[in-house]
Design a protein around this motif. Structure first.
Motif, PDB file in Angstrom:
ATOM      1  N   ALA A  40      -4.626  -6.935  -8.388  1.00 30.91           N
ATOM      2  CA  ALA A  40      -3.480  -7.675  -7.852  1.00 30.91           C
ATOM      3  C   ALA A  40      -3.683  -7.996  -6.379  1.00 30.91           C
ATOM      4  CB  ALA A  40      -2.202  -6.856  -8.045  1.00 30.91           C
ATOM      5  N   ALA A  41      -4.390  -7.094  -5.667  1.00 28.46           N
ATOM      6  CA  ALA A  41      -4.612  -7.311  -4.236  1.00 28.46           C
ATOM      7  C   ALA A  41      -5.507  -8.520  -3.986  1.00 28.46           C
ATOM      8  CB  ALA A  41      -5.222  -6.062  -3.608  1.00 28.46           C
ATOM      9  N   VAL A  42      -6.334  -8.921  -4.975  1.00 27.16           N
ATOM     10  CA  VAL A  42      -7.241 -10.060  -4.790  1.00 27.16           C
ATOM     11  C   VAL A  42      -6.453 -11.357  -4.658  1.00 27.16           C
ATOM     12  CG1 VAL A  42      -9.093 -11.405  -5.847  1.00 27.16           C
ATOM     13  CG2 VAL A  42      -9.127  -8.896  -5.998  1.00 27.16           C
ATOM     14  N   VAL A  43      -5.450 -11.534  -5.535  1.00 25.46           N
ATOM     15  CA  VAL A  43      -4.713 -12.807  -5.551  1.00 25.46           C
ATOM     16  C   VAL A  43      -3.436 -12.747  -4.720  1.00 25.46           C
ATOM     17  CG1 VAL A  43      -5.636 -13.413  -7.810  1.00 25.46           C
ATOM     18  CG2 VAL A  43      -3.490 -12.144  -7.675  1.00 25.46           C
ATOM     19  N   PHE A  44      -2.989 -11.567  -4.365  1.00 21.20           N
ATOM     20  CA  PHE A  44      -1.717 -11.429  -3.659  1.00 21.20           C
ATOM     21  C   PHE A  44      -1.669 -12.254  -2.366  1.00 21.20           C
ATOM     22  CE2 PHE A  44       1.271  -9.229  -0.835  1.00 21.20           C
ATOM     23  CZ  PHE A  44       2.405  -9.200  -1.642  1.00 21.20           C
ATOM     24  N   PRO A  45      -2.683 -12.195  -1.475  1.00 24.86           N
ATOM     25  CA  PRO A  45      -2.600 -12.982  -0.236  1.00 24.86           C
ATOM     26  C   PRO A  45      -2.618 -14.485  -0.490  1.00 24.86           C
ATOM     27  CG  PRO A  45      -4.772 -11.998  -0.465  1.00 24.86           C
ATOM     28  CD  PRO A  45      -3.909 -11.377  -1.511  1.00 24.86           C
ATOM     29  N   SER A  79      -6.811   0.208 -10.919  1.00 25.89           N
ATOM     30  CA  SER A  79      -7.441  -1.058 -11.322  1.00 25.89           C
ATOM     31  C   SER A  79      -6.456  -2.208 -11.194  1.00 25.89           C
ATOM     32  CB  SER A  79      -7.956  -0.961 -12.759  1.00 25.89           C
ATOM     33  OG  SER A  79      -8.950   0.028 -12.875  1.00 25.89           O
ATOM     34  N   PHE A  80      -5.233  -1.999 -11.677  1.00 31.56           N
ATOM     35  CA  PHE A  80      -4.199  -3.023 -11.531  1.00 31.56           C
ATOM     36  C   PHE A  80      -3.912  -3.293 -10.061  1.00 31.56           C
ATOM     37  CE2 PHE A  80       0.317  -3.833 -10.728  1.00 31.56           C
ATOM     38  CZ  PHE A  80       0.481  -5.044 -11.376  1.00 31.56           C
ATOM     39  N   PHE A  81      -3.839  -2.213  -9.287  1.00 31.71           N
ATOM     40  CA  PHE A  81      -3.553  -2.318  -7.864  1.00 31.71           C
ATOM     41  C   PHE A  81      -4.625  -3.130  -7.152  1.00 31.71           C
ATOM     42  CE2 PHE A  81      -3.755  -0.689  -3.499  1.00 31.71           C
ATOM     43  CZ  PHE A  81      -2.422  -0.749  -3.110  1.00 31.71           C
ATOM     44  N   GLY A  82      -5.901  -2.847  -7.475  1.00 26.60           N
ATOM     45  CA  GLY A  82      -6.999  -3.561  -6.821  1.00 26.60           C
ATOM     46  C   GLY A  82      -7.080  -5.021  -7.235  1.00 26.60           C
ATOM     47  N   CYS A  98       0.823  -1.219   0.000  1.00 25.54           N
ATOM     48  CA  CYS A  98       0.000   0.000   0.000  1.00 25.54           C
ATOM     49  C   CYS A  98       0.853   1.263   0.000  1.00 25.54           C
ATOM     50  CB  CYS A  98      -0.944  -0.016   1.195  1.00 25.54           C
ATOM     51  SG  CYS A  98      -2.156  -1.352   1.127  1.00 25.54           S
ATOM     52  N   ALA A  99       2.029   1.237   0.643  1.00 23.86           N
ATOM     53  CA  ALA A  99       2.902   2.409   0.650  1.00 23.86           C
ATOM     54  C   ALA A  99       3.372   2.727  -0.768  1.00 23.86           C
ATOM     55  CB  ALA A  99       4.099   2.183   1.572  1.00 23.86           C
ATOM     56  N   VAL A 100       3.812   1.694  -1.475  1.00 22.86           N
ATOM     57  CA  VAL A 100       4.238   1.894  -2.857  1.00 22.86           C
ATOM     58  C   VAL A 100       3.055   2.374  -3.711  1.00 22.86           C
ATOM     59  CG1 VAL A 100       5.109   0.741  -4.931  1.00 22.86           C
ATOM     60  CG2 VAL A 100       6.107   0.222  -2.693  1.00 22.86           C
ATOM     61  N   SER A 154      -6.982 -14.377   3.666  1.00 17.04           N
ATOM     62  CA  SER A 154      -7.288 -13.543   2.502  1.00 17.04           C
ATOM     63  C   SER A 154      -8.215 -12.390   2.886  1.00 17.04           C
ATOM     64  CB  SER A 154      -7.933 -14.388   1.407  1.00 17.04           C
ATOM     65  OG  SER A 154      -8.358 -13.590   0.332  1.00 17.04           O
ATOM     66  N   GLY A 155      -9.253 -12.724   3.708  1.00 12.70           N
ATOM     67  CA  GLY A 155     -10.180 -11.678   4.131  1.00 12.70           C
ATOM     68  C   GLY A 155      -9.512 -10.643   5.001  1.00 12.70           C
ATOM     69  N   ALA A 156      -8.685 -11.103   5.958  1.00 13.42           N
ATOM     70  CA  ALA A 156      -7.997 -10.160   6.843  1.00 13.42           C
ATOM     71  C   ALA A 156      -7.008  -9.306   6.063  1.00 13.42           C
ATOM     72  CB  ALA A 156      -7.275 -10.930   7.952  1.00 13.42           C
ATOM     73  N   PHE A 157      -6.279  -9.937   5.116  1.00 13.10           N
ATOM     74  CA  PHE A 157      -5.354  -9.168   4.290  1.00 13.10           C
ATOM     75  C   PHE A 157      -6.120  -8.121   3.475  1.00 13.10           C
ATOM     76  CE2 PHE A 157      -3.091  -8.214   0.394  1.00 13.10           C
ATOM     77  CZ  PHE A 157      -1.797  -7.986   0.847  1.00 13.10           C
ATOM     78  N   GLY A 158      -7.277  -8.536   2.933  1.00 11.36           N
ATOM     79  CA  GLY A 158      -8.084  -7.594   2.156  1.00 11.36           C
ATOM     80  C   GLY A 158      -8.530  -6.402   2.996  1.00 11.36           C
ATOM     81  N   GLN A 159      -8.909  -6.676   4.247  1.00 16.43           N
ATOM     82  CA  GLN A 159      -9.335  -5.591   5.126  1.00 16.43           C
ATOM     83  C   GLN A 159      -8.168  -4.662   5.466  1.00 16.43           C
ATOM     84  OE1 GLN A 159     -12.316  -4.795   5.986  1.00 16.43           O
ATOM     85  NE2 GLN A 159     -13.553  -6.613   5.565  1.00 16.43           N
ATOM     86  N   VAL A 160      -7.020  -5.244   5.802  1.00 15.68           N
ATOM     87  CA  VAL A 160      -5.839  -4.431   6.130  1.00 15.68           C
ATOM     88  C   VAL A 160      -5.376  -3.660   4.897  1.00 15.68           C
ATOM     89  CG1 VAL A 160      -3.404  -4.516   6.812  1.00 15.68           C
ATOM     90  CG2 VAL A 160      -5.094  -5.916   8.011  1.00 15.68           C
ATOM     91  N   GLN A 161      -5.306  -4.360   3.763  1.00 13.34           N
ATOM     92  CA  GLN A 161      -4.892  -3.692   2.533  1.00 13.34           C
ATOM     93  C   GLN A 161      -5.886  -2.605   2.143  1.00 13.34           C
ATOM     94  OE1 GLN A 161      -6.618  -4.468  -0.673  1.00 13.34           O
ATOM     95  NE2 GLN A 161      -5.417  -2.864  -1.673  1.00 13.34           N
ATOM     96  N   GLY A 162      -7.181  -2.871   2.296  1.00 12.69           N
ATOM     97  CA  GLY A 162      -8.188  -1.866   1.984  1.00 12.69           C
ATOM     98  C   GLY A 162      -8.072  -0.640   2.880  1.00 12.69           C
TER      99      GLY A 162
END
Length: 605
Positions: A299-304, A294-297, A213-215, A326-334
């Protein structure tokens, strides 16, 4: 050093912007409506926290539900499915009332801010001085384009964006605090060997989310920063286009008589081309940002799953834990991606806030000018008209008159004459106390009325147009009807309750007669008439001028007129004549002030 200085400057600019946004936001929550506002805000915060809590509960439900599928445990499956029904119902109730209270707070906040700025705009002739400042923005600092758009549209956007963005930020912070511990405990440690040494990074998924997310935030700001000035400019050109269409409607008859449709259409097309040009630039800027987000979002789906897959395939975690990770990563990443996800809204909010801030600054500039003007241009009540030596200038700085003393007493009938552009109407504005580019003291009878060449008539009933600026119920119907008859408008006497756009329905002569009907209704002691009969025929002009003269004579006052027709001179016993100043044609030497363009002389009529 240059990088540090650049970062420091940007941080200072960001802090200054936040301070301006807070300064715009806090007055409502300290107003007479503060307890309702604070109560609704507290309820919205509580509902946002409840939604975050529901997200935590759903995250745990995912683990139990998918584990039951993997283990083929029907009892747990049906139990969790039943649990889902009341969890979903609770989520729906919270979401609905969050929406309702948010919209209600936005509406009440907008209503308060609109009333607040309407009061500022319509007080102390601020609306008039803002228009004057267009011709001398550098000198007076009160130039504001399209104040109507700032009140109507910018306030609406400011309240909406402020609440949605602040609640979104709160939601992200609380979500991050709620899920970072879950993700830390679920993600485990990442072990690797480097240079013969074994290393272990605890909470590896958390650090990956932070880095990810920082990048993304840095790249988002780099790509999307052009949107802020483009949004500001888009609001301005949209308002200019709309304003020109309103003027075309207002002057529809004049345009039709001149056969000016083609020119007006071309002017509208030119303004609309600016709308399209800026909008195209904004779309291109948004396109570039959407490419990345769009790419960022996605990629975040499959990243975890990619990061946690080795542990799942090794049997260290089950399917339910994988989905929970995956859900927790999605929440933190979101939560950490709040800046990325809302950048376009932030850009619009920044532009709207800057426009309202400059609007607020224009009021402060007008107030400073008014205080400075009050120190040198005092207006007082007196039984007759007297002034100290006056100095009157144009907004651009050109001096029209200086060292000019005026005196008029009851019984005077004064005709002010001079070539066009000599400042006759400007002198009237100075006597009325609304011209900010003047110096000197004015003493004027309190019961004075200024009659412009083109009067303002509010849309509505005829009685309202006639009684303006007073309220129509102050006058009985008989008085209103008699004023219309005396002003040679007997055909309107029975139309007091007819609703219409009187500035467009009535001819120029009828509008001037309606303005004179106001005079005959209100019966001022002193009357200042600026070309008030220029659209009338000579016979009607003579009748109405005689009635105005009789009125001020009966009240023991005086009449001061601006007129060019020779027939009007017969109703006056004195003339003030503005004549070109021969010295004004001589170039002023360096360091000296140019002479006034006109001088005033007093002569008998």
């Amino acid at each position: 050093m240059a990088l540090v200085a650049s970062v420091s400057a940007k941080w200072a600019a960001f802090r200054a912007f936040i301070q301006r946004a807070v300064a715009l936001s806090t007055p409502y929550f300290s107003s007479e409506d503060k307890w309702k506002a604070r109560g609704m805000l507290a309820a919205i915060v509580a509902l946002n926290l409840a939604l975050v809590y529901m997200a935590v509960v759903f995250n745990d439900w995912n683990r139990l539900f998918y584990d039951s599928l993997q283990e083929k445990n029907a009892a747990v499956f049906w139990k969790q499915l039943g649990r889902f029904t009341y969890l979903a119902f609770g989520f729906i109730v919270i979401a609905v009332y969050k929406f309702y209270l948010t919209q209600l707070l936005e509406m009440r906040w907008r209503a308060w801010m609109t009333d607040h700025y309407l009061h500022k705009w319509m007080s102390h002739q601020a609306f008039y001085q803002m228009e004057l400042a267009r011709f001398a923005p550098a000198a007076h600092g009160a130039h504001t384009d399209n104040p109507d758009q700032r009140i109507q549209e910018d306030i609406n956007q400011f309240t909406s964006y402020t609440i949605s963005l602040s609640m979104g930020l709160l939601n992200s912070v609380v979500t991050l605090a709620s899920f970072v511990g879950i993700l830390w405990s679920l993600s485990g440690a990442f072990a690797f060997t480097l240079g013969g040494q074994d290393y272990s990074i605890p909470g590896f998924m958390v650090w990956m989310a932070v880095l990810y997310c920082a990048v993304g935030s840095v790249i988002t700001h780099y790509i999307g920063r052009k949107q802020i000035p483009l949004n500001f400019e888009q609001q301005r050109v949209e308002a200019d286009f709309r304003h020109h269409m309103v003027r075309a409607r207002e002057y529809s008859e004049s345009i039709a008589l001149d056969r000016g449709e083609r020119v007006v259409r071309e002017q509208m097309a030119e303004r609309f081309s600016r709308v399209l040009s800026n909008n195209l630039a904004l779309i291109k800027a948004q396109k570039g940002l959407i490419w990345f987000t769009s790419f960022f979002g996605q990629a975040a789906v499959v990243f975890p799953f990619v990061v946690a897959a080795p542990r799942f395939f090794s049997g260290a975690i089950q399917l339910g834990q994988l989905t929970q990770i995956s859900g927790a990563f999605g929440q933190v990443q979101g939560a950490l991606s709040w800046f990325v996800d809302t950048y376009s809204s932030l850009a619009s909010w920044r532009a709207t806030t800057d426009r309202l801030t400059s609007f607020e600054e224009s009021f402060k500039a007008i107030a400073r000018t008014e205080r400075a003007q009050a120190a040198i241009n005092k207006v007082a009540n007196a039984p007759q008209l007297d002034t100290s030596p006056l100095r009157i200038s144009l907004p651009g700085g050109t001096t029209l008159l200086e060292h000019t003393r005026l005196h008029a007493q009851p019984g005077d009938r004064i005709l002010l004459q001079g070539p066009s552009g000599s400042g006759k109407s400007t002198l009237f504005r100075t006597l009325a106390g609304i011209w900010p580019y003047s110096e000197g003291a004015v003493a004027l009878p309190a019961d004075s009325m200024f009659l412009p060449q083109r009067a303002y008539f509010p849309n509505g009933t005829l009685r309202d147009a006639l009684a303006y600026p007073a309220l129509a119920p102050q006058y009985p119907d008989a008085a209103l009807q008699q004023a219309l008859r005396d002003a040679l408008l007997p055909h309107l006497a029975d139309s007091l309750d007819v609703v219409d756009a009187w500035s467009q329905k009535l001819s120029g002569g009828e509008q001037q007669r309606l303005a004179i009907a106001r005079v005959l209704l209100k019966k001022p002691q002193w009357l200042f008439a600026d070309e008030a009969t220029s659209a009338l025929d000579e016979a009607a002009e003579a009748v109405l001028y005689q009635r105005m003269c009789d009125l001020v004579a009966e009240k023991g006052g005086a009449l001061v007129s601006i007129a060019h027709r020779p027939g009007v001179a017969a109703f006056h016993n004195q003339r003030w004549i503005l004549e070109p100043n021969p010295q004004a044609t001589e170039a002023a030497s360096p360091g000296t002030q140019a002479a006034a363009r006109f001088t005033l002389s007093v002569k008998p009529a």
